[in-house]
Design an enzyme around this catalytic site. Structure first.
Site, short mmCIF file in Angstrom:
data_model
loop_
_atom_site.label_atom_id
_atom_site.label_comp_id
_atom_site.label_asym_id
_atom_site.label_seq_id
_atom_site.Cartn_x
_atom_site.Cartn_y
_atom_site.Cartn_z
N HIS A 193 37.53 38.19 37.57
CA HIS A 193 37.88 36.79 37.37
C HIS A 193 39.39 36.64 37.43
CE1 HIS A 193 37.31 32.86 34.83
NE2 HIS A 193 38.17 32.70 35.82
N GLU A 223 43.71 31.80 40.89
CA GLU A 223 44.21 32.73 39.89
C GLU A 223 45.69 33.03 40.07
OE1 GLU A 223 42.56 34.18 37.12
OE2 GLU A 223 41.28 32.48 37.57
N HIS A 259 47.72 31.94 36.88
CA HIS A 259 48.07 33.08 36.03
C HIS A 259 49.09 34.03 36.67
CE1 HIS A 259 44.92 32.05 33.18
NE2 HIS A 259 44.07 31.93 34.18
#
Length: 209
Positions: free
Chosen positions: A61, A103, A107
């Site tokens: 993930h 992502e 992040h």
């Protein structure tokens, strides 16, 4: 006056527990490696390309910078698109390119690393965590308790410790396992902000799709 002080404390505590809008790249305390149980995702996203009969079990993930006091930086500036080389590297790690781009933007930009370096760090983090044989796609039992999943991960990762991961459920269905890692990718104890979120008793582990 007491009411307003109480309200301020509640709001401040809530703010600390959630994501930060942006943040300073590289200024964080540890990583969470989030591994999603793909069959559960595919129950609610059957048309996603991740779910086209590839037989995934746990998939990446993301690798998320986190604050020890709770919360995490998110969507740090500057935002930049991934190059073709970076997309190709990330496509070997993430189940879909759409997830890779999300992502990185949310992040990866907060890691303080250039895209390729962040993807190499993510690849290295995946190499640190061994998936238990009992949780490989063809071997999974239909149900387990969250504490049993934790025990299987500790058995396959002896350095993990008793507080190094969290099992996440949606209702009574396994959703993710999140592993706490130091900035140099050693196993680390999770703070209270990273904890298991499953009901007591058996949780369902959907079979591969």
């Amino acid at each position: 006056m007491k009411y307003w002080m109480t309200l301020w404390l509640v709001l401040a505590t809530g703010a600390m527990a959630g994501p930060r809008n942006q943040g300073t790249p590289g200024e964080f305390d540890f990583y969470v490696l989030s591994l999603s149980w793909s069959p559960s995702f595919c129950l609610t996203h059957p048309d996603n390309e991740q779910c086209s009969g590839k037989g995934y079990g746990f998939v990446l993930h993301g690798l998320w910078p986190q604050y020890a006091r709770g919360g995490w930086p998110a969507s740090c500036a500057p935002q930049s698109a991934l190059s073709r080389e970076e997309m190709d590297k990330g496509a070997a790690l993430f189940p879909t390119r759409a997830l890779l781009k999300h992502e990185w933007a949310k992040h990866g930009t907060c890691s303080g690393l250039e895209p390729l370096a962040y993807l190499e760090k993510t690849d290295a983090a995946l190499g640190v965590v061994a998936i238990p044989p009992q949780l490989q796609p063809l071997n999974t039992p239909p149900t387990l308790q969250a504490r049993e999943i934790e025990a299987l991960f500790r058995e396959s990762n002896p350095r993990l410790g008793n507080h190094g991961l969290a099992v996440i459920c949606k209702g009574k269905v396994l959703s993710e396992v999140r592993v706490c890692l130091s900035k140099d990718l050693a196993f680390a104890g999770c703070p209270r902000s990273v904890k298991s979120q499953c009901r007591d008793g058996d949780i369902r582990i959907p079979s591969q799709r």
